[in-house]
Design a protein around this motif. Sequence first.
Motif, PDB file in Angstrom:
ATOM      1  N   LEU A 228       0.362  -0.964  -0.247  1.00  7.75           N
ATOM      2  CA  LEU A 228      -0.122  -0.239  -0.222  1.00  7.75           C
ATOM      3  C   LEU A 228       0.784   1.607   0.171  1.00  7.75           C
ATOM      4  CD1 LEU A 228      -2.731  -1.028   2.422  1.00  7.75           C
ATOM      5  CD2 LEU A 228      -3.021  -0.527  -0.052  1.00  7.75           C
ATOM      6  N   THR A 249       0.506   7.567   7.142  1.00 11.13           N
ATOM      7  CA  THR A 249      -1.430   7.621   7.235  1.00 11.13           C
ATOM      8  C   THR A 249      -1.607   9.139   7.759  1.00 11.13           C
ATOM      9  OG1 THR A 249      -0.924   5.699   8.788  1.00 11.13           O
ATOM     10  CG2 THR A 249      -1.329   5.739   6.868  1.00 11.13           C
ATOM     11  N   ASP A 250      -2.643   9.769   7.285  1.00 16.42           N
ATOM     12  CA  ASP A 250      -3.007  10.882   8.293  1.00 16.42           C
ATOM     13  C   ASP A 250      -2.837  10.649   9.923  1.00 16.42           C
ATOM     14  OD1 ASP A 250      -2.977  11.648   6.233  1.00 16.42           O
ATOM     15  OD2 ASP A 250      -4.813  12.411   6.207  1.00 16.42           O
ATOM     16  N   TRP A 251      -3.840   9.046  10.294  1.00  9.87           N
ATOM     17  CA  TRP A 251      -4.199   9.211  12.064  1.00  9.87           C
ATOM     18  C   TRP A 251      -2.532   9.056  12.211  1.00  9.87           C
ATOM     19  CZ3 TRP A 251      -2.656   4.938  14.241  1.00  9.87           C
ATOM     20  CH2 TRP A 251      -2.058   3.214  13.876  1.00  9.87           C
ATOM     21  N   HIS A 284     -12.571   8.482  13.773  1.00  8.01           N
ATOM     22  CA  HIS A 284     -11.844   7.785  12.319  1.00  8.01           C
ATOM     23  C   HIS A 284     -11.201   6.575  12.356  1.00  8.01           C
ATOM     24  CE1 HIS A 284     -12.154  12.405  11.630  1.00  8.01           C
ATOM     25  NE2 HIS A 284     -11.745  12.453  10.400  1.00  8.01           N
ATOM     26  N   CYS A 285     -11.881   5.637  13.407  1.00  3.54           N
ATOM     27  CA  CYS A 285     -11.687   4.627  13.656  1.00  3.54           C
ATOM     28  C   CYS A 285     -10.622   3.899  14.049  1.00  3.54           C
ATOM     29  CB  CYS A 285     -12.412   3.797  11.535  1.00  3.54           C
ATOM     30  SG  CYS A 285     -14.139   3.743  11.405  1.00  3.54           S
TER      31      CYS A 285
ATOM     32  N   GLN B 564      -8.984  -0.622   9.061  1.00  7.96           N
ATOM     33  CA  GLN B 564      -9.292   0.193   9.369  1.00  7.96           C
ATOM     34  C   GLN B 564      -8.103   1.300   9.633  1.00  7.96           C
ATOM     35  OE1 GLN B 564     -11.887  -0.023  13.886  1.00  7.96           O
ATOM     36  NE2 GLN B 564     -12.928  -1.253  12.028  1.00  7.96           N
ATOM     37  N   THR B 565      -6.924   0.593   9.715  1.00  7.28           N
ATOM     38  CA  THR B 565      -6.277   1.026  10.016  1.00  7.28           C
ATOM     39  C   THR B 565      -4.504   1.358   9.429  1.00  7.28           C
ATOM     40  OG1 THR B 565      -4.353  -0.669  10.910  1.00  7.28           O
ATOM     41  CG2 THR B 565      -5.859   1.383  12.649  1.00  7.28           C
ATOM     42  N   MET B 567      -5.619  -0.498   5.215  1.00  5.77           N
ATOM     43  CA  MET B 567      -6.456  -0.151   4.665  1.00  5.77           C
ATOM     44  C   MET B 567      -6.926   1.399   4.172  1.00  5.77           C
ATOM     45  SD  MET B 567      -6.312  -1.539   1.397  1.00  5.77           S
ATOM     46  CE  MET B 567      -6.657  -2.926   1.431  1.00  5.77           C
ATOM     47  N   PRO B 569      -7.264   3.892   5.226  1.00  5.39           N
ATOM     48  CA  PRO B 569      -6.058   5.402   4.976  1.00  5.39           C
ATOM     49  C   PRO B 569      -4.776   5.268   4.031  1.00  5.39           C
ATOM     50  CG  PRO B 569      -5.460   4.699   7.356  1.00  5.39           C
ATOM     51  CD  PRO B 569      -6.728   3.036   6.663  1.00  5.39           C
ATOM     52  N   TYR B 570      -4.415   3.953   3.540  1.00  9.51           N
ATOM     53  CA  TYR B 570      -3.715   4.153   2.411  1.00  9.51           C
ATOM     54  C   TYR B 570      -4.551   4.812   1.346  1.00  9.51           C
ATOM     55  CZ  TYR B 570       0.754   3.466   4.030  1.00  9.51           C
ATOM     56  OH  TYR B 570       2.004   3.811   5.035  1.00  9.51           O
ATOM     57  N   LEU B 571      -5.534   3.845   1.241  1.00 10.07           N
ATOM     58  CA  LEU B 571      -6.848   4.306   0.205  1.00 10.07           C
ATOM     59  C   LEU B 571      -6.863   5.457  -0.292  1.00 10.07           C
ATOM     60  CD1 LEU B 571      -9.752   1.190   0.306  1.00 10.07           C
ATOM     61  CD2 LEU B 571      -7.923   2.106  -1.333  1.00 10.07           C
ATOM     62  N   LYS B 573      -4.936   7.737   0.306  1.00 11.14           N
ATOM     63  CA  LYS B 573      -3.659   8.282  -0.895  1.00 11.14           C
ATOM     64  C   LYS B 573      -3.150   8.262  -2.191  1.00 11.14           C
ATOM     65  CE  LYS B 573      -1.315   9.472   3.251  1.00 11.14           C
ATOM     66  NZ  LYS B 573      -1.575  11.229   3.208  1.00 11.14           N
ATOM     67  N   PHE B 586     -16.887   7.527   2.036  1.00 13.90           N
ATOM     68  CA  PHE B 586     -16.858   7.922   3.472  1.00 13.90           C
ATOM     69  C   PHE B 586     -15.812   7.510   3.398  1.00 13.90           C
ATOM     70  CE2 PHE B 586     -15.263   4.180   6.532  1.00 13.90           C
ATOM     71  CZ  PHE B 586     -16.291   4.091   7.152  1.00 13.90           C
ATOM     72  N   GLU B 589     -14.347  10.682   4.375  1.00 16.72           N
ATOM     73  CA  GLU B 589     -14.869  11.156   5.569  1.00 16.72           C
ATOM     74  C   GLU B 589     -13.906  10.659   6.773  1.00 16.72           C
ATOM     75  OE1 GLU B 589     -18.731  10.337   6.775  1.00 16.72           O
ATOM     76  OE2 GLU B 589     -18.187  10.990   8.361  1.00 16.72           O
ATOM     77  N   VAL B 590     -13.919   9.953   6.508  1.00 18.32           N
ATOM     78  CA  VAL B 590     -13.388   8.726   7.288  1.00 18.32           C
ATOM     79  C   VAL B 590     -11.086   8.689   7.593  1.00 18.32           C
ATOM     80  CG1 VAL B 590     -12.852   6.883   8.548  1.00 18.32           C
ATOM     81  CG2 VAL B 590     -15.377   7.453   8.085  1.00 18.32           C
ATOM     82  N   GLY B 591     -11.172   9.035   6.185  1.00 18.40           N
ATOM     83  CA  GLY B 591      -9.802   8.832   6.149  1.00 18.40           C
ATOM     84  C   GLY B 591      -8.690   9.931   6.410  1.00 18.40           C
ATOM     85  N   HIS B 592      -8.949  10.917   6.813  1.00 17.17           N
ATOM     86  CA  HIS B 592      -8.600  12.487   5.911  1.00 17.17           C
ATOM     87  C   HIS B 592      -8.651  12.893   7.796  1.00 17.17           C
ATOM     88  CE1 HIS B 592      -7.350  12.556   2.673  1.00 17.17           C
ATOM     89  NE2 HIS B 592      -8.462  12.696   1.874  1.00 17.17           N
ATOM     90  N   LEU B 593      -7.666  12.990   8.626  1.00 21.65           N
ATOM     91  CA  LEU B 593      -8.117  13.192   9.742  1.00 21.65           C
ATOM     92  C   LEU B 593      -7.219  15.367   9.787  1.00 21.65           C
ATOM     93  CD1 LEU B 593      -6.617  10.944  11.293  1.00 21.65           C
ATOM     94  CD2 LEU B 593      -8.489  11.915  12.390  1.00 21.65           C
TER      95      LEU B 593
END
Lengths: 356, 685
Positions: A228, A249-251, A284-285, B564-565, B567, B569-571, B573, B586, B589-593
């Motif tokens: 990825l 990743t953002d998080w 954010h899960c 969630q941690t 797949m 977040p990289y999607l 990108k 989705f 909304e969720v992937g970006h902080l």
Amino acid sequence: MSLWVDKYRPTSLGKLDFHKEQANQLKNLVQCGDFPHLLVYGPSGAGKKTRIMCLLRELYGPGVEKLRIEHQTITAPSKKKIEINTIASNYHLEVNASDAGNSDRVVIQELIKTVAQSQQIQSSTQRDFKVVLLTEVDRLTKDAQHALRRTMEKYMATCRLILCCNSTSKVIAPIRSRCLAVRVPLPNTEEVCSVLTGVCRKEGLLLPAELAKQIAEKSGRNLRKALLMCEACRVQQYPFSADQDIPDTDWEVYLRETANAIVSQQSPQRLLEVRARLYELLTHCIPPEIIIKGLVSELLSNCDGHLKPEVAQMAGYYEHRLHLGNKAIYHLEAFVAKFMAIYKKSMEEGLDGMMF
Amino acid sequence: MSKLSTGRKASSSKLSSWVEPSFGDLFSGSGLNSFTLKKGVSSGETKSKSQTLNPNVSGQRPSKRRAISSAPEPQPSLGSELRSESHDEPWVDKHSPCSQAELAVHRKKIEEVENWLRIHLDVKAENKSSTILLLTGPSGCGKTATIQVLTQELGCRVQEWSNPTMGSEFRTEESFRETFDPDSRFNGFHGVSQTAAFQEFLLRANKYSRLQMLGEGVASDRRIILAEDLPNQFYRQPACLHDILRRFVRTGRCPLVFIISDSLSDSSSSRLLFPRDLQEELAICNISFNPVAPTSMVKVLSRIVTQEAARSGGRVSVPDKAALDLLCTGSSGDIRSAINSLQFSCLTDCSLESKLWPVRKGKAAASGSRGMSKARSKSKTSKGHEIQDDSQAIGGKDASLFLFRALGKILYCKRESCTDSEWPRLPPHLAEHQRDTLLVDPELVVEKSHMSGELFNLYLQQNYVDFFSEIEDVAQASAYLSDSDFLTSEWSSRSTMREYGSSVATRGLIHSNSARARANSQTSVGFRPLHKPHWLQVSKKYRENCQAAQCLFTSYCLTPVSLQTEMLPYLTKITNPYRKMAQIAFIQEVGHLPLRKYPGRMKLEALTDRDPGTLEVDSEEEGAEPIGPTPSQGEPVAPEDSTLSWSQGSEGDPAAAQLASQPQPSTIQALLDEDDLVIEEYDSN
């Protein structure tokens, strides 16, 4: 166009890129057309599922790759409706029973029973058993695991189980002893690099060896993550440069900032800000366990050596609580507050030491 | 003789109340003779007569038992009816305040209301827009009395709405009602809904001035419309009321006053009927009354007692100061119930026990102050405190605290300075734990807040940090909160551990706030706004998002954690054009902080003064936590609810709507048609 992770996933045991010896053993195992219950375990991103799917293909042929998602509703004895997603082919059924939470026992019993009771029609071309693939077995409740033990014995004739988990420590001993345990370790850095280079070559890209190594190290040898990352790098910049920085990743970035915020100031007001950030991560899960782990590793790299044991001990204490308790925020916040207090104290002592 | 008669009376009353009066005539002496005599007294002079009755007559008379027994008399004479009216008239009505001085309400509040009334009664002439006043407060805090007194003093008429009981009973004012037969006057209202009737009432009351009655002086033009009970329909559909009010504000000529009692149950709360935005829109002035302060209540009670004592000439027993205090605390600021119980406790003992007085005094001095009805059956040597408990049980009201106050009590933790000599001090190495005596009882506070300990803890957790100044203290406090959550984690023992959990949390918070260790060291944090717990929304959102992620991205066949941690977040990108809209939304909304903007304090919903707190949270928590105000029903496996309700709970939510928009197979049949969902990634070779 699918993700590289899926696109270049090996589909037969012979094509696996690493742990070839193990692949051979698995091949031999199913050679005779039958196999015992399996317990496949190993860290995330090591290729457990890939191996299992290869194994199934070896057994049943390409038919196992025609997957469909089913949304099943199971009625518990208490008349409670449990809804669960399963992934199935004609030959196997994959289910993550821990999705059902505390009702996982019912899910396991009912699903396996349905699968086991339906006979294969064309027994000449097919095996006379079906396979149930249970993922995340280590997250099942003790109840469910005991139920699984009984079910395993009862339907041995028509059904084989493949259990998949990260660690066997949470799988009860009776289950472990009934299964053939297969450990899939992480690939080493070289193997990750070669997979990355191979994938890039198939994509028609040129991946510098340095970058491949960097990615492999950064991903913690988690192959899924590495692929990825590599794809994200491709999106970010092509042609690759050797010293390209790999996107986080953002998080992860956010968590690092949070850790910095904790270290830079220790006050009740800062704690409130940190709480807001924790909430943000949760929405954010990002599971609380991951948050506390990430925080600890960031914080540990930020504090003095003599504090580290104490911080690690605290982290362990509160992570344990996190698992047992109901509301994660209490424990996350308690950890952060405790760290702030310890850190502040040590900073003050350090200042005193400098003065005299 | 007295002893004998009591015993006989008791037995006779047991026998039958029908027979009782005749027996009473036989056995009792002068007192009852005078009673029968009094029955013959003509109605006109009852009042004066009763007030001049001599003491020994009155000593026997107004017993509760007697009042009951005289009611079902075969032929009730007019005289007895009127007598009971004059003497058994509730003191609440008898002693209703007639001047500002007599009101038990705080001066400032009265002034506030008076100012409002003055302004709006006077301005009315030139400024046509009449405004609306809303009086809120717990029941029995003097809202209605204040309005009555003030309107009297200002000389304006009150036109009051009361719900029509049958068809249309329509009352504007007492005298009005006496003059007219309501049915004949308002025939038009038969079969009209209450809502319509209310609207009509407002219109008429607003438009037409009152008819001039014969023999009345020239009534002033000042008037207000008062609405205390509202048609039930409004509670169900507040929008109905809002429309009517909007219309009224446009056309109204005289001030309209609403009086609404706060209550813990949300159904009749003023927040429902008059939400904040409406208050702002229509410029509704909201004056909120506090429960009557104990000092002013004692003042009123003792005034009533002295008046009654003087009027009855010793017929009523005068409760001592301690008893009055007890009444005050028992009524928890509800003056109406306080007066009622005062009357009750004054009356009971004068009928029978008056002659036993010396005997009882000799035996149990403390119990003499208040004779309870139970005292008769009880042994006469009952202890003082027992009786006090009784009086609490009879006259008392369930004390309750609004959430806002309950939280304040814990967070501000008032302490009482104790003299050092009295108490043994802690040894030096524990000196940091030395605290002054607490003024609040944390367990009681939680109990009075009408919510479960866990929920209360959430409120505390949301708000406690603001009240601390040292991070060390915060660390300690948060450790206690963590402990309390840990205590209640096991569902099988939760019901027992719940109280311990809340105790640990509240006491832990109080103790660890070292800045408030001393009574005098109360650093003034000043007012801090309290907020509703954010955690409930967060955890709900977390679950919904996880669920949605699972459903939208099943095709990746990943475990939730890696999905969630890794797949997702990289999607964000990776640009991947072949995705469904719901998935893209989705991921966005969720992937970006929000990395750029630094989140200061979250936007929080402030907790206001009278918020009941429970109900809203209830709905938020619906199905989410098994530990909410409604624990698992019946079924012992409580945590089952927690995870199972994911899918049920998410229905009707935005996330669920998103889910719904996603083609989601519910049966295998549907699946087979759904080519989209068949995973083909595997056979790309």
